[in-house]
Design a protein around this motif. Structure first.
Motif, PDB file in Angstrom:
ATOM      1  N   LEU A  33       0.826  -1.195   0.000  1.00  0.00           N
ATOM      2  CA  LEU A  33       0.000   0.000   0.000  1.00  0.00           C
ATOM      3  C   LEU A  33       0.865   1.252   0.000  1.00  0.00           C
ATOM      4  O   LEU A  33       0.561   2.229  -0.699  1.00  0.00           O
ATOM      5  CB  LEU A  33      -0.931  -0.011   1.220  1.00  0.00           C
ATOM      6  CG  LEU A  33      -2.109   0.943   1.170  1.00  0.00           C
ATOM      7  CD1 LEU A  33      -2.981   0.669  -0.055  1.00  0.00           C
ATOM      8  CD2 LEU A  33      -2.951   0.825   2.433  1.00  0.00           C
ATOM      9  N   VAL A  34       1.986   1.189   0.735  1.00  0.00           N
ATOM     10  CA  VAL A  34       2.903   2.325   0.782  1.00  0.00           C
ATOM     11  C   VAL A  34       3.516   2.557  -0.594  1.00  0.00           C
ATOM     12  O   VAL A  34       3.615   3.687  -1.066  1.00  0.00           O
ATOM     13  CB  VAL A  34       4.008   2.104   1.851  1.00  0.00           C
ATOM     14  CG1 VAL A  34       5.065   3.184   1.759  1.00  0.00           C
ATOM     15  CG2 VAL A  34       3.398   2.055   3.248  1.00  0.00           C
ATOM     16  N   LEU A  57       2.270   1.776  -3.477  1.00  0.00           N
ATOM     17  CA  LEU A  57       1.230   2.308  -4.356  1.00  0.00           C
ATOM     18  C   LEU A  57       1.013   3.795  -4.075  1.00  0.00           C
ATOM     19  O   LEU A  57       0.906   4.608  -5.003  1.00  0.00           O
ATOM     20  CB  LEU A  57      -0.076   1.523  -4.165  1.00  0.00           C
ATOM     21  CG  LEU A  57      -1.231   1.909  -5.083  1.00  0.00           C
ATOM     22  CD1 LEU A  57      -0.846   1.643  -6.540  1.00  0.00           C
ATOM     23  CD2 LEU A  57      -2.486   1.138  -4.720  1.00  0.00           C
ATOM     24  N   TRP A  58       0.974   4.148  -2.801  1.00  0.00           N
ATOM     25  CA  TRP A  58       0.803   5.546  -2.423  1.00  0.00           C
ATOM     26  C   TRP A  58       1.968   6.396  -2.947  1.00  0.00           C
ATOM     27  O   TRP A  58       1.774   7.493  -3.456  1.00  0.00           O
ATOM     28  CB  TRP A  58       0.672   5.669  -0.903  1.00  0.00           C
ATOM     29  CG  TRP A  58       0.527   7.076  -0.416  1.00  0.00           C
ATOM     30  CD1 TRP A  58       1.382   7.758   0.372  1.00  0.00           C
ATOM     31  CD2 TRP A  58      -0.526   7.997  -0.720  1.00  0.00           C
ATOM     32  NE1 TRP A  58       0.948   9.041   0.598  1.00  0.00           N
ATOM     33  CE2 TRP A  58      -0.239   9.211  -0.068  1.00  0.00           C
ATOM     34  CE3 TRP A  58      -1.681   7.904  -1.481  1.00  0.00           C
ATOM     35  CZ2 TRP A  58      -1.062  10.323  -0.157  1.00  0.00           C
ATOM     36  CZ3 TRP A  58      -2.504   9.023  -1.562  1.00  0.00           C
ATOM     37  CH2 TRP A  58      -2.191  10.214  -0.907  1.00  0.00           C
ATOM     38  N   GLU A  59       3.184   5.877  -2.842  1.00  0.00           N
ATOM     39  CA  GLU A  59       4.347   6.606  -3.355  1.00  0.00           C
ATOM     40  C   GLU A  59       4.270   6.786  -4.868  1.00  0.00           C
ATOM     41  O   GLU A  59       4.661   7.821  -5.396  1.00  0.00           O
ATOM     42  CB  GLU A  59       5.645   5.902  -2.953  1.00  0.00           C
ATOM     43  CG  GLU A  59       5.974   6.103  -1.497  1.00  0.00           C
ATOM     44  CD  GLU A  59       7.306   5.503  -1.093  1.00  0.00           C
ATOM     45  OE1 GLU A  59       8.113   5.154  -1.980  1.00  0.00           O
ATOM     46  OE2 GLU A  59       7.520   5.388   0.117  1.00  0.00           O
ATOM     47  N   VAL A  84       1.491   7.055  -6.624  1.00  0.00           N
ATOM     48  CA  VAL A  84       0.485   8.095  -6.860  1.00  0.00           C
ATOM     49  C   VAL A  84       1.088   9.472  -6.584  1.00  0.00           C
ATOM     50  O   VAL A  84       0.942  10.404  -7.381  1.00  0.00           O
ATOM     51  CB  VAL A  84      -0.768   7.852  -5.982  1.00  0.00           C
ATOM     52  CG1 VAL A  84      -1.710   9.043  -6.042  1.00  0.00           C
ATOM     53  CG2 VAL A  84      -1.480   6.577  -6.422  1.00  0.00           C
ATOM     54  N   LEU A  85       1.781   9.589  -5.447  1.00  0.00           N
ATOM     55  CA  LEU A  85       2.425  10.865  -5.117  1.00  0.00           C
ATOM     56  C   LEU A  85       3.434  11.271  -6.175  1.00  0.00           C
ATOM     57  O   LEU A  85       3.536  12.436  -6.562  1.00  0.00           O
ATOM     58  CB  LEU A  85       3.119  10.782  -3.749  1.00  0.00           C
ATOM     59  CG  LEU A  85       2.228  10.898  -2.531  1.00  0.00           C
ATOM     60  CD1 LEU A  85       3.059  10.754  -1.258  1.00  0.00           C
ATOM     61  CD2 LEU A  85       1.480  12.220  -2.520  1.00  0.00           C
TER      62      LEU A  85
END
Ligand code: ZN
Ligand code: ZN
Length: 146
Positions: A2-3, A5-7, A9-10
């Motif tokens: 999840l981290v 994936l979040w990175e 997106v960012l």
């Protein structure tokens, strides 16, 4: 997962900039462009026992440190200044705090053994002088660093 994936997106919304060329880094290349990394020069031995600059011959100290005292016991330098000067300048004066991750990774990878050997009580960054901070809006990147 999840981290990561979040990175991603960012990184799509706010692409990480390369400390060397200041252009967005391609996804998956890390903290700097793969093509830019060879442009960095690292200091090698021998170095001044006081400030960490490269020195020639068998001298223990560079000419600066041989002639004057400093308010620190020992300095260690990682980069040949000219090869990284633009990144340092943008980091300090142009709001590129995102370079901190690159500098931190480089220091931990290449200087960890030296730092452990010295057993420092603490590590402190050299803060910007308050007059320089007040003038931060007026500081422009010198043309020789662009
Ligand atoms: Zn680059
Ligand atoms: Zn020195």
């Amino acid at each position: 997962m999840l981290v990561a994936l979040w990175e991603m997106v960012l990184n799509l919304l706010f692409p990480r900039r390369c400390p060397i060329c200041d252009e967005p880094v391609r996804i998956g290349e890390g903290l700097a462009c793969a093509a830019c990394l060879p442009r960095i020069s690292y200091l090698g031995e021998p170095t001044c026992l006081k400030c960490g600059k490269n020195i020639a011959g068998d001298a223990e100290f560079c000419p600066d440190c041989a002639e004057r005292s400093h308010h620190f016991d020992r300095g260690i330098a990682l980069f040949e200044y000219q090869s990284i000067a633009g990144a340092v300048y943008r980091f300090k004066y142009s709001g590129r705090q995102e370079y901190a991750e690159f500098f931190g990774a480089e220091i931990s990878q290449k200087l960890a053994d030296d730092i452990r050997r010295l057993k420092p009580d603490c590590l402190i960054p050299v803060p910007i002088h308050k007059k320089r901070l007040q003038a931060e809006d007026t500081i422009k990147l010198p043309s020789w660093l662009r």
